[in-house]
Write an enzyme that holds these catalytic residues in place. Structure first.
Site, PDB file in Angstrom:
ATOM      1  N   GLY A 196     -10.449  10.708  -1.086  1.00  0.00           N
ATOM      2  CA  GLY A 196      -9.881   9.473  -1.099  1.00  0.00           C
ATOM      3  C   GLY A 196      -8.266   9.355  -0.645  1.00  0.00           C
ATOM      4  N   GLY A 226      -4.576   7.172  -0.928  1.00  0.00           N
ATOM      5  CA  GLY A 226      -3.592   5.859  -1.471  1.00  0.00           C
ATOM      6  C   GLY A 226      -4.093   5.413  -3.283  1.00  0.00           C
ATOM      7  N   SER A 227      -4.400   6.547  -3.826  1.00  0.00           N
ATOM      8  CA  SER A 227      -4.501   6.531  -5.430  1.00  0.00           C
ATOM      9  C   SER A 227      -5.780   5.473  -5.516  1.00  0.00           C
ATOM     10  CB  SER A 227      -3.509   5.608  -6.165  1.00  0.00           C
ATOM     11  OG  SER A 227      -2.337   6.854  -5.856  1.00  0.00           O
ATOM     12  N   GLY A 284      -9.112   4.453  -6.636  1.00  0.00           N
ATOM     13  CA  GLY A 284     -10.058   4.887  -7.667  1.00  0.00           C
ATOM     14  C   GLY A 284      -9.644   5.961  -8.394  1.00  0.00           C
ATOM     15  N   ARG A 287      -0.948  15.072   6.725  1.00  0.00           N
ATOM     16  CA  ARG A 287      -0.402  13.710   7.587  1.00  0.00           C
ATOM     17  C   ARG A 287       0.944  13.412   7.239  1.00  0.00           C
ATOM     18  NH1 ARG A 287      -0.314   9.748   3.739  1.00  0.00           N
ATOM     19  NH2 ARG A 287      -1.715   9.894   1.970  1.00  0.00           N
TER      20      ARG A 287
END
Length: 411
Positions: A158, A160-161, A163, A283
């Site tokens: 995942g 962007g935090s 979940g 990234r």
């Protein structure tokens, strides 16, 4: 002679425009391949050619790039998606296929799986939180008991935090377990969940290009149990010893994961045992962060990255040293945004580098507890932290908004 084209896979509202502008400055013709180009509103605004395509279909991407190569000289391929880190691995595979400079896709894939990332870091002796892999509620409960509350519970894959939540007691643990496993969280494959020790301490991020540390930023979050960024400071106020320790651990991470091509950002918590690695992102940092890095150090990471992508020599020399602080504008409730005001006045404050608002009046505000909660941001810059903080607060104080509750049934 055919135009030199840059193929961009997906991209995001924060960094996408920066890459478009840098590509054009380098004399490249940017072409975006995206599942839904309409989601990237900056493409139409800048008149950028965009081709709709399933960016998870590797064969379709190869066919489309081969077709484009009949018309253009493809100088390079790059990409990023705000909600899907696998795009970076896809880019690496495309670069290998077309014999273009690019990241090692196998290294990217290993890094994007946070469980495998943890395993490789542990084998290399890199300091990380205690962790367990879980697939169901029983696994999660047992793992939390072994590690000890509070724990961080998050998807193994995942960005962007999304979940991610701190579970401070058994009720919060059960609630978040239900959320992740009941179908409310979107899984791209079968659920694999990490349960981790909560590493307490200040949060830092090392911004890296190749094997060179460009700078280390400090970050602050909003209130738990979520991890929504509220403020970034470039550079972080660190002692020489702390900077060296974070740098040394960062380079150990690159070696452990076979990274070191292009941009990487590594997140840490400074605990009672020093820097502990929370996450490695293979990234460029998102949310327009490259602009803040350029303000702080005079290093244009986006142009440097594109030069690497097209096989040219980059320039990572630092040209100045400023203190840049960014405040994210985060709502404290859900509802309808009745109005938001003061952006132009805030931008006019001397020392304010940028004010960006993502929202407009009458928009619904539904907090997710992750990067999507941000309504915008304010960036201030000056020679010192104290002066920058003063400028920032003066600017933020000029922005106000009103959120009215959603109507209830019967109203």
């Amino acid at each position: 002679m055919a135009k030199r084209a840059l193929i961009m896979i997906e991209w995001s509202r924060g960094n996408g425009p920066l890459y478009i502008e840098a590509a054009q400055r380098l004399g490249l013709y940017p072409i975006t391949l995206a599942a839904d180009p309409a989601q990237h509103d900056y493409l139409a605004a800048k008149g950028i050619e965009a081709i709709p395509i399933d960016t998870h279909d590797h064969d379709a991407l190869i066919r489309e790039c081969s077709k484009l190569r009949e018309t253009y000289d493809i100088a390079g391929i790059t990409g990023f998606a705000g909600d899907d880190e696998s795009v970076s691995a896809t880019v690496g595979k495309l670069c290998r296929h077309f014999d273009l400079p690019g990241p090692n896709p196998a290294s990217i894939e290993r890094c994007c799986n946070k469980f495998i990332q943890r395993q490789l870091l542990a084998e290399a002796g890199v300091p990380i939180p205690a962790y367990r892999l879980a697939a169901n509620a029983t696994d999660i409960e047992r793992s939390a008991a072994e590690i000890g509350l509070p724990v961080i519970v998050k998807p193994a894959v995942g960005i962007g935090s999304v979940g991610v939540r701190m579970c401070r007691n058994v009720d919060e643990l059960a609630e978040h377990t239900t959320y992740l496993l009941s179908g409310k969280h979107v899984w791209r494959s079968s659920p694999r969940i990490l349960v981790e020790e909560f590493a307490q301490g200040p949060h830092y991020c090392a911004n890296i290009m190749g094997n060179e540390i460009i700078g280390i930023a400090a970050a602050e979050f909003g209130p738990p149990p979520h991890f929504v960024f509220r403020e970034y400071t470039h550079p972080a106020a660190l002692t020489d010893d702390a900077y060296k320790r974070i740098t040394d651990v960062s380079l150990s991470c690159l070696r452990a994961l076979d990274l070191g091509w292009g941009p990487t950002c590594i997140e840490f918590r400074w605990t009672n045992r020093g820097p502990v690695v929370i996450e490695i992102n293979p990234r460029m940092p998102g949310g327009g962060d490259p602009k803040r890095i350029q303000l702080a150090y005079g290093v244009d990471l986006v142009t440097a990255h594109l030069k690497l992508v097209i096989g040219e020599e980059w320039d990572l020399r630092k040209r100045h040293s400023q203190t840049v602080v960014t405040r994210l504008l985060v709502p404290d409730r859900d509802g309808i945004l009745d109005w938001i005001d003061g952006g132009n006045r805030a931008a006019a404050v001397p020392g304010v580098a940028e004010v960006k608002l993502y929202v407009t009046s009458k928009m619904p505000i539904v907090r997710k507890g992750d990067y999507r909660d941000s309504m915008g941001y304010v960036v201030a810059v000056s020679p010192t932290l104290a002066q920058t903080a003063e400028i920032l607060q003066a600017s933020v104080d000029l922005i106000s908004w009103s959120i009215i509750p959603f109507p209830t049934l019967g109203e």
